[in-house]
Motif scaffolding. Sequence first.
Motif, mmCIF file in Angstrom:
data_model
loop_
_atom_site.group_PDB
_atom_site.id
_atom_site.type_symbol
_atom_site.label_atom_id
_atom_site.label_comp_id
_atom_site.label_asym_id
_atom_site.label_seq_id
_atom_site.Cartn_x
_atom_site.Cartn_y
_atom_site.Cartn_z
ATOM 1 N N ASP A 238 -5.142 -2.820 8.713
ATOM 2 C CA ASP A 238 -4.214 -1.692 8.674
ATOM 3 C C ASP A 238 -3.858 -1.393 7.217
ATOM 4 O O ASP A 238 -3.212 -2.206 6.554
ATOM 5 C CB ASP A 238 -2.956 -2.034 9.477
ATOM 6 C CG ASP A 238 -1.996 -0.872 9.602
ATOM 7 O OD1 ASP A 238 -1.680 -0.252 8.569
ATOM 8 O OD2 ASP A 238 -1.538 -0.594 10.719
ATOM 9 N N ALA A 239 -4.278 -0.227 6.718
ATOM 10 C CA ALA A 239 -4.088 0.096 5.301
ATOM 11 C C ALA A 239 -2.607 0.173 4.919
ATOM 12 O O ALA A 239 -2.211 -0.291 3.847
ATOM 13 C CB ALA A 239 -4.793 1.408 4.964
ATOM 14 N N GLU A 240 -1.784 0.774 5.770
ATOM 15 C CA GLU A 240 -0.364 0.893 5.433
ATOM 16 C C GLU A 240 0.311 -0.468 5.345
ATOM 17 O O GLU A 240 1.104 -0.724 4.431
ATOM 18 C CB GLU A 240 0.334 1.768 6.479
ATOM 19 C CG GLU A 240 -0.084 3.230 6.428
ATOM 20 C CD GLU A 240 0.698 4.084 7.399
ATOM 21 O OE1 GLU A 240 1.620 3.536 8.052
ATOM 22 O OE2 GLU A 240 0.392 5.281 7.513
ATOM 23 N N ARG A 241 -0.012 -1.358 6.285
ATOM 24 C CA ARG A 241 0.554 -2.708 6.218
ATOM 25 C C ARG A 241 0.047 -3.441 4.991
ATOM 26 O O ARG A 241 0.783 -4.214 4.368
ATOM 27 C CB ARG A 241 0.178 -3.480 7.490
ATOM 28 C CG ARG A 241 0.992 -3.089 8.690
ATOM 29 C CD ARG A 241 2.433 -3.631 8.576
ATOM 30 N NE ARG A 241 2.431 -5.087 8.546
ATOM 31 C CZ ARG A 241 2.903 -5.810 7.534
ATOM 32 N NH1 ARG A 241 3.407 -5.230 6.451
ATOM 33 N NH2 ARG A 241 2.867 -7.134 7.572
ATOM 34 N N ARG A 242 -1.200 -3.191 4.638
ATOM 35 C CA ARG A 242 -1.769 -3.839 3.457
ATOM 36 C C ARG A 242 -0.994 -3.424 2.203
ATOM 37 O O ARG A 242 -0.648 -4.261 1.364
ATOM 38 C CB ARG A 242 -3.241 -3.445 3.349
ATOM 39 C CG ARG A 242 -3.952 -4.093 2.210
ATOM 40 C CD ARG A 242 -5.385 -4.434 2.573
ATOM 41 N NE ARG A 242 -5.722 -5.694 1.971
ATOM 42 C CZ ARG A 242 -6.323 -6.697 2.572
ATOM 43 N NH1 ARG A 242 -6.661 -6.603 3.828
ATOM 44 N NH2 ARG A 242 -6.577 -7.814 1.931
ATOM 45 N N ILE A 243 -0.732 -2.143 2.055
ATOM 46 C CA ILE A 243 -0.001 -1.646 0.893
ATOM 47 C C ILE A 243 1.408 -2.221 0.875
ATOM 48 O O ILE A 243 1.936 -2.594 -0.194
ATOM 49 C CB ILE A 243 0.023 -0.110 0.893
ATOM 50 C CG1 ILE A 243 -1.398 0.448 0.763
ATOM 51 C CG2 ILE A 243 0.907 0.407 -0.242
ATOM 52 C CD1 ILE A 243 -2.116 0.092 -0.513
ATOM 53 N N ALA B 192 -3.341 -3.666 -7.357
ATOM 54 C CA ALA B 192 -4.600 -3.256 -6.730
ATOM 55 C C ALA B 192 -5.286 -4.481 -6.156
ATOM 56 O O ALA B 192 -5.051 -5.613 -6.606
ATOM 57 C CB ALA B 192 -5.514 -2.559 -7.734
ATOM 58 N N GLU B 193 -6.125 -4.249 -5.157
ATOM 59 C CA GLU B 193 -6.892 -5.324 -4.522
ATOM 60 C C GLU B 193 -8.375 -4.969 -4.514
ATOM 61 O O GLU B 193 -8.736 -3.797 -4.445
ATOM 62 C CB GLU B 193 -6.462 -5.515 -3.062
ATOM 63 C CG GLU B 193 -5.194 -6.287 -2.853
ATOM 64 C CD GLU B 193 -4.909 -6.495 -1.370
ATOM 65 O OE1 GLU B 193 -4.163 -7.421 -1.049
ATOM 66 O OE2 GLU B 193 -5.428 -5.718 -0.530
ATOM 67 N N VAL B 194 -9.189 -6.003 -4.556
ATOM 68 C CA VAL B 194 -10.617 -5.863 -4.293
ATOM 69 C C VAL B 194 -10.863 -6.468 -2.914
ATOM 70 O O VAL B 194 -10.736 -7.684 -2.726
ATOM 71 C CB VAL B 194 -11.470 -6.566 -5.357
ATOM 72 C CG1 VAL B 194 -12.961 -6.338 -5.071
ATOM 73 C CG2 VAL B 194 -11.111 -6.084 -6.753
ATOM 74 N N LEU B 195 -11.190 -5.624 -1.953
ATOM 75 C CA LEU B 195 -11.346 -6.053 -0.569
ATOM 76 C C LEU B 195 -12.797 -6.414 -0.278
ATOM 77 O O LEU B 195 -13.710 -5.642 -0.555
ATOM 78 C CB LEU B 195 -10.914 -4.935 0.387
ATOM 79 C CG LEU B 195 -9.510 -4.352 0.173
ATOM 80 C CD1 LEU B 195 -9.237 -3.283 1.217
ATOM 81 C CD2 LEU B 195 -8.463 -5.441 0.230
#
Length: 334
Positions: free
Chosen positions: A51-56, A66-69
């Motif tokens: 989930d992108a929003e939870r990740r942010i 920033a993250e490298v996924l």
Amino acid sequence: MIIDAHAHLLPGRFPGDAPSGLPRMEPIPGSRDRLLVFDQLRFRARDAFFDAERRIEEMDRSGVDAEVLSPMPPLLRYDLPPADGLALARHVNAYTAELLAHAPERLHGLGMVPLQDPDAATAELAGFRELGLAGVEIASNILGRSIGDERFLPFFREAERLGLAVFVHAMPAPMDRLPPAAMGTYVVGIEGMFAAASMILGGTAAACPELRISFSHAAGGFAMMLPRAAYFWSGAWNEGPPDPARAVMPDDGPSPLELARRFYYDSMVFDHRTIRYLIELLGADRLLVGSDFPAMLREEPIARTLREMGLDDADWRAISSVNALRWLGRDTRG
């Protein structure tokens, strides 16, 4: 600026018509988490995996800019039939691209390829840029073969040609010499060392001088073995002048230390004393921040050990962000 260069994702879904041997994500009643089911594997995935929003939200809470996924390592299943491996890789890569689109200034992504078929894996790299992927994650061995094996050299040459970053994740494999409890500790270190050493001894590091390659958890015990390898190459202690009379394994190429200093290493080694050794031997310009999030809990705040080491501004800036941008092939100005 802090970039977490070792963070993982899982797709929130897999195709319903996928072959039975491929993974699926099952809902967990009363929870936003999901259960990854992949053959015998049962893994409860937190919502931040997909989930992108939870990740942010989690990034903001931990102080990550920033993250490298990269794909969760159990997805790197080289024992699948090549066609299934390619289908799985394409699905994961497409889902990764979806996540990146939510916050492209904060999320960088690595794809995966079916390295059990080196030709198909090499060909698949051509579409990575179109998906917005900065590079590719691979495991430390492919069905027991070292990544430095000559059959994988065309793959690395193509990654180098395309300017794609490569992330080598240590993949523990059961062995008779250590009990199962060692898989996540000692065997991860052994696998990292094997992978990095094979790139030097197999000739790939010398053949691909512009390859931007990183190793999880500082390639395990690799750095401790490098001075011995350097002695066998040159016959010298402490990187002194070569002594041909003492050299056991001399050659005409760059020294093992010179080649190792072309690699990048995430600094998730759990101890500031180890980080200081890595800085002294390999250089602050070779290290990255890593956390293994959300498979593991981050230090709070992110990179707490590095923050507490009293690094000078140049070394801190290099490790916290600039090295990651160089590894990804991104602009490091500013």
